[in-house]
Scaffold this active site. Structure first.
Site, short mmCIF file in Angstrom:
data_model
loop_
_atom_site.label_atom_id
_atom_site.label_comp_id
_atom_site.label_asym_id
_atom_site.label_seq_id
_atom_site.Cartn_x
_atom_site.Cartn_y
_atom_site.Cartn_z
N LYS A 29 0.84 -1.19 0.00
CA LYS A 29 0.00 0.00 0.00
C LYS A 29 0.88 1.24 0.00
O LYS A 29 1.99 1.25 0.54
CB LYS A 29 -0.97 0.02 1.19
CG LYS A 29 -0.37 0.09 2.58
CD LYS A 29 0.11 1.45 3.07
CE LYS A 29 -0.97 2.50 2.98
NZ LYS A 29 -0.39 3.83 3.44
N THR A 80 5.63 6.29 2.54
CA THR A 80 4.63 5.92 3.53
C THR A 80 3.94 4.70 2.99
O THR A 80 2.94 4.76 2.31
CB THR A 80 3.63 7.02 3.84
OG1 THR A 80 2.84 6.60 4.94
CG2 THR A 80 2.75 7.39 2.73
N THR A 93 -10.88 14.34 8.02
CA THR A 93 -12.26 14.82 8.05
C THR A 93 -13.16 14.00 7.18
O THR A 93 -12.74 13.09 6.51
CB THR A 93 -12.32 16.29 7.60
OG1 THR A 93 -11.77 16.39 6.28
CG2 THR A 93 -11.57 17.18 8.55
#
Length: 396
Positions: A177, A188, A396
């Protein structure tokens, strides 16, 4: 001689490995898992490469608490929570989770990997509830690959069969991923490679390190390095077959292809670009300039705008502080000469050709420093409006 043959699907192609995922409520989409596992029916040798970020996440510290050269048969992976910057409690939480797992199934030195938001402890009740719903005998690489995604727009998995000259074979497969916080110091990203090759532990560390250098250490989406970056290689030896050259090439191939998938995903990326710096005085100079190009926000935005502004390329090389000279520098986009001391300004014919190249979804920028023989290639992507939107709205 040997042949590397791409297979359909992923981890389930490798003898003795099982994988799957479940949703425990950390991800609102119940159809996509948020806790995944990879297990072997026999103990595996394991090698790993971790982030260069000083603030390494708790799963990495937990892994490193095991004795050097330990074996394992189980990897647990969760999304939505990085378990990073959580201190000693974050490591202890992993021990609690693994103790709960051990009540459901006998496991040997289980390891964990996490991805998601930094700064929050793991929801222990939710993660341990996975052990009631996971099918530990499943072979569902698709589910595992989807479960570990964060901002990824597609799952990343590959598998190869390696046929040796005597007719024997072994398999290698991986899931991965990554889409943002990608920097040429790994990314990352999480990557789990499994193989049934009879690869000696003495070969695994060196081969994994070399493959990481040629793949994940050469890509950049945004120049940020995560706290959780992990590449693991697990070998259960069940094929009984091994050829070092064949295995090395297969490992290099699978990791490079996954690295290119990460770049193509790139949180809104539209273009994959190779930055070759050659003719440098030293490998260090070539690497420094190439990585500067793949990291540069000005270069990335020019790629997105399809603007053949060679000035951004030249400026970035100069800013990298390597030995260079504008009288010897030559820049090509693919095979098109963009800059040399004789052609400092783009005429309309060459500029129109450059626009055509930059509209492609992949191309190569070659910068010949003209001062030596060293070369290095890194890989980057453009930076789009979508990248800003994804990362502005991450929590969010």
């Amino acid at each position: 001689m040997f042949n590397i043959i791409e297979l359909e699907n992923g981890l389930e192609n490798v003898q003795g490995f099982y994988c799957g995922a479940t949703n425990v409520g950390m991800r609102p989409n119940k159809e996509q898992g948020d806790v995944a596992f990879i297990r072997s029916n026999v103990p595996c040798d394991i090698s790993a490469v971790f982030t260069s970020n000083t603030f390494q996440a708790a799963p990495i510290k937990h892994f490193e608490n095991y004795e050097k050269g330990f074996q394992t048969d189980f990897v647990l992976i969760n999304a939505k929570n990085a378990n990073a910057m959580t201190g000693q409690k974050g490591i202890e939480d992993i021990d609690v989770i693994m103790a709960s797992l051990s009540k459901k199934r006998a496991v040997l030195n289980p390891v964990m990997s996490s991805t998601g938001v930094i700064g929050y402890r793991l929801p222990l009740d939710k993660i341990t509830s996975a052990f009631d719903s996971l099918d530990f005998d499943a072979k569902n690489s698709h589910a595992a690959a989807r479960a570990i995604m964060t901002t990824d727009s597609f799952k990343k998995e590959l598998a190869y069969k390696v046929e040796l000259e005597d007719g024997s074979s072994f398999n290698i497969a991986a899931i991965c991923k990554g889409a943002g916080m990608i920097n040429p110091a790994m990314a990352t990203m999480l990557c789990f490679v499994v193989t049934d090759a009879n690869v000696p532990k003495s070969d695994m560390d060196a081969l994994l390190s070399a493959s990481t250098e040629q793949s994940f250490n050469r890509i950049s989406v945004d120049g940020d390095t995560s706290t959780n970056d992990t590449v693991m290689l697990l070998a259960n030896k069940q094929s009984g077959q091994y050829d070092k050259k064949a295995f090395s090439q297969a490992l290099n191939k699978i990791m490079f292809e996954l690295a290119m998938m990460i770049l193509r995903d790139g949180e809104g990326a539209n273009k994959l670009v190779a930055f070759e710096v050659k003719g440098a005085k030293s490998l260090e100079d070539a690497q420094k300039a190439s990585m500067a190009l793949s990291n540069s926000l000005l270069v990335k935005t020019a790629l997105f705008g399809e603007d053949p502004n060679w000035g951004r390329i030249a400026s970035t090389i100069g800013a990298s502080c390597i030995d260079c000279d504008d009288e010897t520098l030559i820049i090509h986009y693919d095979d098109l000469l963009i800059y040399s001391s004789e052609f400092r300004e783009l005429d309309k014919i060459r500029e129109d050709k450059a626009y055509v190249i930059m509209k492609q979804d992949s191309f190569k920028v070659t910068c010949d420093i003209g001062l030596g023989d060293a070369s290095y290639t890194s890989y980057g992507c453009d930076l789009s409006y979508e990248y800003i939107k994804i990362n502005a709205e991450y929590r969010t």
